[in-house]
Write a protein that holds these residues in place. Structure first.
Motif, PDB file in Angstrom:
ATOM      1  N   VAL A 102     -77.021  41.176 -52.766  1.00 20.16           N
ATOM      2  CA  VAL A 102     -76.068  42.011 -53.516  1.00 20.16           C
ATOM      3  C   VAL A 102     -75.014  41.146 -54.204  1.00 20.16           C
ATOM      4  N   CYS A 103     -74.482  40.178 -53.489  1.00 15.96           N
ATOM      5  CA  CYS A 103     -73.457  39.305 -54.077  1.00 15.96           C
ATOM      6  C   CYS A 103     -74.037  38.504 -55.235  1.00 15.96           C
ATOM      7  N   TRP A 104     -75.265  38.028 -55.094  1.00 15.82           N
ATOM      8  CA  TRP A 104     -75.906  37.297 -56.197  1.00 15.82           C
ATOM      9  C   TRP A 104     -76.073  38.198 -57.416  1.00 15.82           C
ATOM     10  N   GLN A 105     -76.479  39.450 -57.200  1.00 14.90           N
ATOM     11  CA  GLN A 105     -76.634  40.400 -58.293  1.00 14.90           C
ATOM     12  C   GLN A 105     -75.323  40.592 -59.051  1.00 14.90           C
ATOM     13  N   ARG A 106     -74.244  40.794 -58.299  1.00 11.79           N
ATOM     14  CA  ARG A 106     -72.955  41.042 -58.936  1.00 11.79           C
ATOM     15  C   ARG A 106     -72.423  39.780 -59.602  1.00 11.79           C
ATOM     16  N   ALA A 107     -72.630  38.623 -58.979  1.00  9.57           N
ATOM     17  CA  ALA A 107     -72.176  37.370 -59.592  1.00  9.57           C
ATOM     18  C   ALA A 107     -72.918  37.101 -60.897  1.00  9.57           C
ATOM     19  N   ALA A 108     -74.216  37.415 -60.918  1.00  5.88           N
ATOM     20  CA  ALA A 108     -75.024  37.183 -62.115  1.00  5.88           C
ATOM     21  C   ALA A 108     -74.619  38.105 -63.263  1.00  5.88           C
ATOM     22  N   GLU A 109     -74.042  39.242 -62.945  1.00  4.09           N
ATOM     23  CA  GLU A 109     -73.614  40.181 -63.986  1.00  4.09           C
ATOM     24  C   GLU A 109     -72.370  39.711 -64.720  1.00  4.09           C
ATOM     25  N   GLY A 110     -71.653  38.757 -64.154  1.00  2.00           N
ATOM     26  CA  GLY A 110     -70.428  38.284 -64.776  1.00  2.00           C
ATOM     27  C   GLY A 110     -69.253  39.180 -64.443  1.00  2.00           C
ATOM     28  N   GLY A 111     -68.255  39.152 -65.285  1.00  2.00           N
ATOM     29  CA  GLY A 111     -67.077  39.979 -65.046  1.00  2.00           C
ATOM     30  C   GLY A 111     -65.976  39.199 -64.361  1.00  2.00           C
ATOM     31  N   PRO A 112     -64.815  39.812 -64.180  1.00  2.00           N
ATOM     32  CA  PRO A 112     -63.649  39.109 -63.617  1.00  2.00           C
ATOM     33  C   PRO A 112     -63.839  38.670 -62.164  1.00  2.00           C
ATOM     34  N   ARG A 113     -64.729  39.366 -61.429  1.00  2.00           N
ATOM     35  CA  ARG A 113     -64.930  39.021 -60.012  1.00  2.00           C
ATOM     36  C   ARG A 113     -66.184  38.174 -59.791  1.00  2.00           C
ATOM     37  N   ARG A 114     -66.655  37.554 -60.845  1.00  2.00           N
ATOM     38  CA  ARG A 114     -67.885  36.766 -60.757  1.00  2.00           C
ATOM     39  C   ARG A 114     -67.773  35.640 -59.738  1.00  2.00           C
ATOM     40  N   THR A 115     -66.669  34.913 -59.781  1.00  2.00           N
ATOM     41  CA  THR A 115     -66.486  33.799 -58.847  1.00  2.00           C
ATOM     42  C   THR A 115     -66.386  34.297 -57.412  1.00  2.00           C
ATOM     43  N   ALA A 116     -65.707  35.425 -57.215  1.00  2.38           N
ATOM     44  CA  ALA A 116     -65.583  35.987 -55.868  1.00  2.38           C
ATOM     45  C   ALA A 116     -66.945  36.361 -55.313  1.00  2.38           C
ATOM     46  N   PHE A 117     -67.802  36.935 -56.141  1.00  8.71           N
ATOM     47  CA  PHE A 117     -69.131  37.302 -55.675  1.00  8.71           C
ATOM     48  C   PHE A 117     -70.001  36.058 -55.438  1.00  8.71           C
ATOM     49  N   ALA A 118     -69.789  35.012 -56.219  1.00  7.70           N
ATOM     50  CA  ALA A 118     -70.515  33.761 -55.969  1.00  7.70           C
ATOM     51  C   ALA A 118     -70.119  33.181 -54.615  1.00  7.70           C
ATOM     52  N   VAL A 119     -68.829  33.243 -54.307  1.00  5.35           N
ATOM     53  CA  VAL A 119     -68.362  32.810 -52.984  1.00  5.35           C
ATOM     54  C   VAL A 119     -68.969  33.708 -51.903  1.00  5.35           C
ATOM     55  N   GLY A 120     -69.039  35.006 -52.186  1.00  4.76           N
ATOM     56  CA  GLY A 120     -69.658  35.923 -51.237  1.00  4.76           C
ATOM     57  C   GLY A 120     -71.108  35.580 -50.977  1.00  4.76           C
ATOM     58  N   THR A 121     -71.824  35.161 -52.025  1.00  7.43           N
ATOM     59  CA  THR A 121     -73.219  34.732 -51.853  1.00  7.43           C
ATOM     60  C   THR A 121     -73.307  33.545 -50.907  1.00  7.43           C
ATOM     61  N   ALA A 122     -72.435  32.580 -51.112  1.00  5.91           N
ATOM     62  CA  ALA A 122     -72.425  31.385 -50.254  1.00  5.91           C
ATOM     63  C   ALA A 122     -72.103  31.743 -48.809  1.00  5.91           C
ATOM     64  N   VAL A 123     -71.124  32.608 -48.613  1.00  6.91           N
ATOM     65  CA  VAL A 123     -70.719  32.990 -47.255  1.00  6.91           C
ATOM     66  C   VAL A 123     -71.831  33.781 -46.566  1.00  6.91           C
ATOM     67  N   ALA A 124     -72.453  34.703 -47.302  1.00  6.85           N
ATOM     68  CA  ALA A 124     -73.520  35.510 -46.712  1.00  6.85           C
ATOM     69  C   ALA A 124     -74.721  34.645 -46.335  1.00  6.85           C
TER      70      ALA A 124
END
Length: 301
Positions: A164-186
């Motif tokens: 899910v975090c990878w999906q949201r990070a790939a979509e871009g947007g203002p929270r892209r970096t946060a979701f990329a961090v979420g991918t790493a943490v997950a």
């Protein structure tokens, strides 16, 4: 009188009405379904006897200190990460030394899997399809692992969270970096539950490679987030090296033929869901064809 040729249209209309109602109530249905799933898992966890593998979880998790856990894992007798036992010890501390306590992390991890499947699928389709995706794991043999005091339920949950975090990070947007961090943490949490969860990186890399080809450039931030899976391997490298020696004499030696023998019975209960999805897709496709044919007739007129 109802005619046979009217059946597809009637089925299409009924499916559309049911789907619309489910879409409107998904925010309520999903939490309600997850609560029922957790409650059912707790009941099954109470009734099922402790398996042989769970005895490792129980005995090592009840050791006097975290240092004793590390020392025991250092003998190579158990190939599960140290962080998994920290979770088990926390559950024992919070709920007491009970069977439910040591099985609860897996139960919650399996519930996280359902929630993340809903988020992933509904993002691209609709809530009704998201709810259907959340139910699929319950129709497979994976649910049996979802209330065992082993890491598998947690691996499923954290892996789905990474998706899910990878999906949201790939979509871009203002929270892209946060979701990329979420991918790493997950991913780190998944591998910290079981070392073999590092294989989750393979499908994510395949998806990111396809995305890079389509975009004609590499998304460095998203790609770098996959390195989170390596953190537990580096932190627990001494334990991994000790486990390698024990793995050479382990009773279940890995080989490619074992994949078919394992996944066939694991996924077999879910085949009826596949058939149901095919039937629904056929009805939906028929509806699309009928609507296009109707527009063609109107346009020709």
């Amino acid at each position: 009188m109802f005619r046979l040729r009217e059946l597809p249209a009637a089925a299409e209309g009924m499916a559309a009405r049911v789907g619309a109602r489910v879409d409107r109530r998904a925010v309520v249905l999903l939490p309600f379904g997850l609560v029922l799933e957790v409650a059912g898992s707790v009941v099954l966890a109470e009734r099922n006897p402790t398996s042989n593998d769970e005895l490792f979880t129980s005995s090592i998790g009840r050791l006097p200190s975290a240092g004793d856990v590390w020392t025991t894992l250092g003998t190579g007798v158990e190939q599960t990460p140290f962080s998994f036992y920290l979770v088990i010890r926390t559950a024992f501390w919070a709920l007491g030394n009970s069977t439910i306590a040591m099985r609860l992390p897996s139960i919650l991890g399996f519930a996280l899997l359902g929630a993340c499947l809903y988020l992933f699928v509904s993002r691209r389709t609709s809530p009704v399809y998201g709810l259907a995706a959340a139910l699929v794991p319950l129709t497979t043999g994976a649910w049996g692992y979802g209330f065992q005091a082993r890491p598998y339920g947690m691996v499923l949950g954290f892996s789905a969270a990474a998706l899910v975090c990878w999906q949201r990070a790939a979509e871009g947007g203002p929270r892209r970096t946060a979701f990329a961090v979420g991918t790493a943490v997950a991913l780190a949490a998944a591998v910290g539950s079981h070392y073999f969860a590092v294989l989750m990186v393979a499908p994510l890399l395949a998806g990111e490679a396809a995305r890079s080809v389509a975009r004609r450039r590499v998304d460095v931030i998203v790609l770098a987030s996959f390195a989170g899976a390596l953190v537990p391997l580096l932190v627990f490298a001494p334990l991994v090296l000790e486990s390698r020696g024990y793995a050479t004499v382990f009773w279940a030696r890995p080989h490619w033929r074992a994949a078919e023998a394992f996944y066939t019975p694991l996924l077999a209960p879910g085949w009826f869901v596949v058939l149901a999805c095919v039937a629904c897709a056929a009805v939906g496709l028929l509806g699309v064809v009928r609507r296009r044919a109707g527009r063609a007739v109107v346009g020709g007129a």
